[in-house]
Write an enzyme that holds these catalytic residues in place. Structure first.
Site, PDB file in Angstrom:
ATOM      1  N   HIS A  41     -11.995  17.507   7.369  1.00  0.00           N
ATOM      2  CA  HIS A  41     -12.102  16.176   7.989  1.00  0.00           C
ATOM      3  C   HIS A  41     -12.997  16.193   9.235  1.00  0.00           C
ATOM      4  O   HIS A  41     -12.756  15.463  10.196  1.00  0.00           O
ATOM      5  CB  HIS A  41     -10.725  15.626   8.354  1.00  0.00           C
ATOM      6  CG  HIS A  41      -9.808  15.422   7.182  1.00  0.00           C
ATOM      7  ND1 HIS A  41      -9.706  14.223   6.518  1.00  0.00           N
ATOM      8  CD2 HIS A  41      -8.974  16.262   6.536  1.00  0.00           C
ATOM      9  CE1 HIS A  41      -8.828  14.336   5.538  1.00  0.00           C
ATOM     10  NE2 HIS A  41      -8.375  15.568   5.515  1.00  0.00           N
TER      11      HIS A  41
ATOM     12  N   ASN B 261      -4.289   9.707   3.618  1.00  0.00           N
ATOM     13  CA  ASN B 261      -5.576   9.663   2.918  1.00  0.00           C
ATOM     14  C   ASN B 261      -5.741   8.316   2.222  1.00  0.00           C
ATOM     15  O   ASN B 261      -4.810   7.513   2.173  1.00  0.00           O
ATOM     16  CB  ASN B 261      -5.630  10.776   1.864  1.00  0.00           C
ATOM     17  CG  ASN B 261      -5.963  12.143   2.460  1.00  0.00           C
ATOM     18  OD1 ASN B 261      -6.523  12.234   3.551  1.00  0.00           O
ATOM     19  ND2 ASN B 261      -5.626  13.183   1.741  1.00  0.00           N
TER      20      ASN B 261
ATOM     21  N   HIS C 104      -1.281  14.717  14.092  1.00  0.00           N
ATOM     22  CA  HIS C 104      -0.300  15.704  13.617  1.00  0.00           C
ATOM     23  C   HIS C 104       0.828  14.971  12.882  1.00  0.00           C
ATOM     24  O   HIS C 104       1.496  14.135  13.494  1.00  0.00           O
ATOM     25  CB  HIS C 104       0.256  16.452  14.836  1.00  0.00           C
ATOM     26  CG  HIS C 104       1.171  17.581  14.497  1.00  0.00           C
ATOM     27  ND1 HIS C 104       1.539  17.898  13.199  1.00  0.00           N
ATOM     28  CD2 HIS C 104       1.797  18.493  15.276  1.00  0.00           C
ATOM     29  CE1 HIS C 104       2.346  18.938  13.213  1.00  0.00           C
ATOM     30  NE2 HIS C 104       2.513  19.321  14.457  1.00  0.00           N
TER      31      HIS C 104
HETATM   32 FE1  HDD Z   1      -4.634  17.850   6.633  1.00  0.00          FE
HETATM   33  C1  HDD Z   1      -6.787  17.324   9.196  1.00  0.00           C
HETATM   34  C2  HDD Z   1      -4.755  14.504   5.850  1.00  0.00           C
HETATM   35  C3  HDD Z   1      -2.758  18.426   3.810  1.00  0.00           C
HETATM   36  C4  HDD Z   1      -4.247  21.031   7.578  1.00  0.00           C
HETATM   37  N1  HDD Z   1      -5.594  16.234   7.376  1.00  0.00           N
HETATM   38  C5  HDD Z   1      -6.438  16.224   8.440  1.00  0.00           C
HETATM   39  C6  HDD Z   1      -6.908  14.895   8.674  1.00  0.00           C
HETATM   40  C7  HDD Z   1      -6.342  14.100   7.720  1.00  0.00           C
HETATM   41  C8  HDD Z   1      -5.507  14.941   6.907  1.00  0.00           C
HETATM   42  C9  HDD Z   1      -6.526  12.620   7.549  1.00  0.00           C
HETATM   43  C10 HDD Z   1      -7.882  14.478   9.754  1.00  0.00           C
HETATM   44  C11 HDD Z   1      -7.183  14.052  10.990  1.00  0.00           C
HETATM   45  C12 HDD Z   1      -8.186  13.505  11.982  1.00  0.00           C
HETATM   46  O1  HDD Z   1      -8.749  12.434  11.716  1.00  0.00           O
HETATM   47  O2  HDD Z   1      -8.409  14.172  12.985  1.00  0.00           O
HETATM   48  N2  HDD Z   1      -3.957  16.710   5.092  1.00  0.00           N
HETATM   49  C13 HDD Z   1      -4.038  15.354   5.011  1.00  0.00           C
HETATM   50  C14 HDD Z   1      -3.239  14.891   3.904  1.00  0.00           C
HETATM   51  C15 HDD Z   1      -2.686  15.995   3.312  1.00  0.00           C
HETATM   52  C16 HDD Z   1      -3.130  17.138   4.074  1.00  0.00           C
HETATM   53  C17 HDD Z   1      -3.055  13.436   3.508  1.00  0.00           C
HETATM   54  C18 HDD Z   1      -1.776  16.089   2.134  1.00  0.00           C
HETATM   55  C19 HDD Z   1      -0.984  15.149   1.748  1.00  0.00           C
HETATM   56  N3  HDD Z   1      -3.716  19.421   5.813  1.00  0.00           N
HETATM   57  C20 HDD Z   1      -2.953  19.470   4.665  1.00  0.00           C
HETATM   58  C21 HDD Z   1      -2.340  20.768   4.519  1.00  0.00           C
HETATM   59  C22 HDD Z   1      -2.747  21.521   5.598  1.00  0.00           C
HETATM   60  C23 HDD Z   1      -3.609  20.655   6.389  1.00  0.00           C
HETATM   61  C24 HDD Z   1      -1.414  21.178   3.383  1.00  0.00           C
HETATM   62  C25 HDD Z   1      -2.447  22.928   5.968  1.00  0.00           C
HETATM   63  C26 HDD Z   1      -1.475  23.661   5.514  1.00  0.00           C
HETATM   64  N4  HDD Z   1      -5.452  18.997   8.082  1.00  0.00           N
HETATM   65  C27 HDD Z   1      -5.095  20.280   8.317  1.00  0.00           C
HETATM   66  C28 HDD Z   1      -5.714  20.859   9.576  1.00  0.00           C
HETATM   67  C29 HDD Z   1      -6.524  19.641  10.105  1.00  0.00           C
HETATM   68  C30 HDD Z   1      -6.272  18.570   9.062  1.00  0.00           C
HETATM   69  C31 HDD Z   1      -6.473  22.135   9.345  1.00  0.00           C
HETATM   70  C32 HDD Z   1      -7.994  19.861  10.415  1.00  0.00           C
HETATM   71  C33 HDD Z   1      -8.243  19.226  11.749  1.00  0.00           C
HETATM   72  C34 HDD Z   1      -6.945  18.849  12.238  1.00  0.00           C
HETATM   73  O3  HDD Z   1      -6.003  19.186  11.320  1.00  0.00           O
HETATM   74  O4  HDD Z   1      -6.711  18.320  13.309  1.00  0.00           O
HETATM   75  O5  HDD Z   1      -4.749  21.253  10.479  1.00  0.00           O
END
Ligand code: HDD
Length: 712
Positions: A79, A152, A343
């Protein structure tokens, strides 16, 4: 600290303004160093003589360069490419019966929000129009603390357990040896992984559908994906699924358009969101909830904890409970859009988690990632992340600590600080987790209730119109066509065969292979037996059920409003001003945006001798950047017959099923374009020639004339 009101939106709560708008304005101010010393010369380093070497003592130059050297922070792992805006959320009626969350009680209260949309796979500078899932994150600055709904634009996910998330992302990101391709899933490693993960099949249907190429960030649905809990003041729980329904309707572009937009304007979505807010066309979404009584947990054919499943709206209707309006653009992209930290674990009393294993893993990941991305456990002190609720605890120190905690006490229990800060009882607003009974053995496995990977993929495919099904087939042909390893294609087609045999056959046809593997390909026989899961995916008799809410075209959120639609008026010297103005006024009255396109910039002169300002030259403009096109009448228009750009404009608009209109010479020009000529008498109502403005506006309200695809 400057107190300012939004240029276009409403004045903010002054308290929030102070916290979130740590803005500085240099108007009428001297330039200074970071430490406040006025700078006398910002152009030259301090040197030993005019032509001599620079001197190390030049603290002004060193400070400037040092700061510059450290301007970048790591982009988000996923993202990374995002666009955001401020606004507010307001509940329509108290949700007291289901949740005690303060911001869902009082319809008179506007809770400030910051909403960030994103693509998943691409880097910060990648194109907006990649075929991808879109992130839809909302931070609610409630009086009880920040609540983040991090979802999402698709209601399900690729995997069932967070343990697989790094694998999924490694597979979809550019391949590690040569860092290609950027922001695209159409490559071997992604499809290798997917072809061995039958649980991804439902999400693949969504990702290959038009949902993955939205017309605008304003025109997407949003989903919380997981099942959450609402908890009321009696500590009763209801399961809840969150939906955002865009009041601008849900719209997509075609894949051909998406690819061309990426070349013409890779900031297409970001610009659209910015301009809509800047011109006062504030995007709006209604928040809907599907509520399920705790006692009904096991009354479904799928598991509510499985994030690859949705709850069809026909089974549990969506109740609309409030509205979000985005009405202010950020002041500074880095400070706000880049530094905002979402978060799913940022909860307020009245909302709680379920045991969805994907959600549970996310609860670890998001704080952890901020530590390397923003660099300090004090990221909550960055203005965009600050809560508006009072914040007191015994967390101390760390890199870049802003707060100056007074007193000698930073522990609990204490007597020296009078026991402060106090812990809050539940009735005082203290967060108490839902007291769900858990009585189990430790296992590293998955529930059998998670093993039907295909029924809902089939449900999704069944629910699409023929046009949408065709788009999915073409998307799969495109993506798998870019895969170089034959066996991956074969495995994928075998998986698709579990979803729908016609789908599999048509994709196979495009790839020049046959569907011949009736077995579900798991990671068996690929390296070591890599899948120790107890339960094999089930082969399910293909369902004939369908759900209209899953189709964009059948979707009830489609609106006939033409507000903010971008209309290209192709003009030239000698255009008829009366024809142009008649259409322009009628469209603008309904909120559409008209741009005058001509062979050159500057001004053109109408038949009547009027000077008309040109917005874009034909060299810059392209049909894919507009929703519709119109060519007015006028003798000068005849000269455009030789223009290759005009022919391409109309051809693309026709191919992409857009509304094309013209009067007299304009209509004749349109009819002379090869693709229109070939359609002959089969022209649909989206080609509006020599009709009045009402017919054109009515056609625009339909968005696209998809039946035309068959002709093309
Ligand atoms: Fe995630 C970012 C949505 C599963 C780990 N995620 C991130 C963002 C969105 C989502 C919208 C961007 C937030 C922003 O605008 O800053 N993610 C989802 C959805 C998931 C999902 C809808 C499943 C239903 N994500 C998911 C899993 C993991 C992560 C299973 C790790 C085990 N996601 C992250 C992250 C991020 C992230 C690596 C990257 C940047 C951040 O968090 O701040 O922690």
């Amino acid at each position: 600290m400057k107190k300012s009101t939004s240029k276009t939106g409403e004045a903010l709560d002054p308290k929030l303004q102070d916290l979130q708008r740590n803005t500085s304005d240099a108007t009428d101010q001297f330039m200074t160093t970071d430490h406040g010393v006025r700078i006398n010369d910002d152009n030259n380093t301090l040197k030993a003589g005019e032509r001599g070497p620079s001197l190390l003592e030049d603290f002004i130059m060193r400070e400037k360069i040092t700061h510059f050297d450290h301007e970048r922070i790591p982009e988000r792992i996923v993202h990374a490419r995002g666009s955001a805006a401020h606004g507010y959320f307001q509940v329509y009626e108290s949700m007291e019966k289901y949740t005690k969350a303060g911001f869902l009680q009082d319809p008179s209260i506007k809770t400030p929000v910051f909403t960030r949309f994103s693509t998943v796979a691409g880097s910060r500078g990648s194109t907006d129009l990649a075929r991808d899932v879109r992130g839809f994150s909302v931070k609610f600055y409630t009086q009880e603390g920040n609540y983040d709904l991090v979802g999402n634009n698709m209601p399900v996910f690729f995997i069932q357990d967070a343990m697989k998330f790094p694998d999924l992302i490694h597979a979809v990101k550019p391949e590690p040896h040569h860092e290609m391709p950027q922001a695209a899933s159409a490559h071997d490693t992604f499809w290798d992984f997917i072809s061995l993960m039958p649980e991804s099949m439902h999400m693949i249907m969504w990702a290959m559908s038009d949902r993955a190429i939205p017309r605008s960030l304003r025109m997407m649905e949003g989903f919380g994906v997981h099942t959450f809990r609402f908890i009321n003041s009696k500590n009763e729980s209801h399961f809840v699924k969150f939906h955002w329904k865009p009041l601008q309707g849900t719209h997509s572009v075609t894949w051909d358009e998406a690819q061309k937009i990426s070349g013409k304007n890779s900031d297409f979505h970001r610009q659209d969101l910015w301009e809509a807010i800047d011109t006062g066309n504030f995007p709006e979404w209604e928040l809907g909830v599907q509520l399920i009584a705790d006692s009904d947990e096991f009354n479904f054919t799928y598991d509510l904890l499985d994030p690859t499943k949705l709850v069809p709206e026909e089974e549990v209707p969506v109740t609309i409970i409030g509205k979000m309006v985005l009405n202010r653009n950020p002041d500074n992209f880095f400070a706000e859009t880049e530094q905002v930290a979402f978060h799913p674990g940022h909860l307020v009393p009245g909302i709680d988690f379920t045991n969805d294993p994907l959600l549970q893993g996310r609860l670890f990941s998001y704080t952890d990632t901020q530590l390397s991305r923003l660099g300090s456990p004090n990221f909550h002190e960055i203005p965009i992340n600050r809560t508006v609720a009072p914040m007191h605890n015994n967390q101390r120190d760390g890199h870049m600590r802003q707060e100056i905690n007074t007193g000698r006490v930073s522990y609990q229990p204490n007597s020296l600080g009078g026991g402060c800060p106090y812990q809050a009882k539940m009735k005082e607003g203290g967060f108490v987790s839902f007291n769900e009974r858990v009585d189990a053995q430790k296992v590293r496995d998955r529930s059998e209730s998670f093993s039907d990977h295909f029924s809902q993929a089939t449900l999704f495919f069944n629910s699409q119109t023929d046009v949408e099904k065709n788009h999915i087939i073409k998307a799969l042909r495109f993506e798998l066509g870019k895969v170089e390893t034959e066996v991956i294609r074969v495995r994928m087609v075998a998986l698709l065969n579990q979803v729908d045999s016609t789908l599999a056959e048509k994709v196979a046809q495009g790839l020049g292979i046959t569907v011949h593997n009736p077995e579900i390909p798991m990671n068996k026989g690929v390296g070591a037996d890599a899948n120790p899961t107890k339960y094999e995916p089930k082969t399910i008799p293909q369902t004939t059920l369908s759900s209209d809410a899953l189709s964009v075209i059948k979707n009830p959120t489609v609106t006939s409003s033409i507000k903010t639609k971008q209309i290209a008026f192709i003009c030239a010297d000698g255009v008829c001003n009366a024809s142009l103005v008649n259409y322009k006024n009628a469209l603008e009255k309904k909120g559409a945006v008209v741009k005058i396109i001509a062979p050159h910039l500057g001004f053109i002169k109408s038949e009547e001798g009027k000077k008309i300002k040109v917005d874009q030259s034909l060299l810059i403009a392209a049909s894919v950047l507009f929703d519709a096109v119109f060519i007015p009448s006028g003798k000068g228009i005849v000269d455009l017959k030789e223009s290759k750009e005009v022919a391409e404009f109309i051809t693309d608009a026709f191919k992409h099923c857009k509304v094309i209109g013209g009067e007299e010479e304009g209509a004749a020009l349109i009819q002379s374009i090869q693709i229109v000529k070939e359609a002959g008498k089969k022209l649909d109502e989206g080609v509006v020639l020599n009709k009045d403005t009402t017919a054109y506006i009515k056609a625009l309200g339909k968005h696209r004339f998809w039946e035309r695809e068959e002709l093309v």
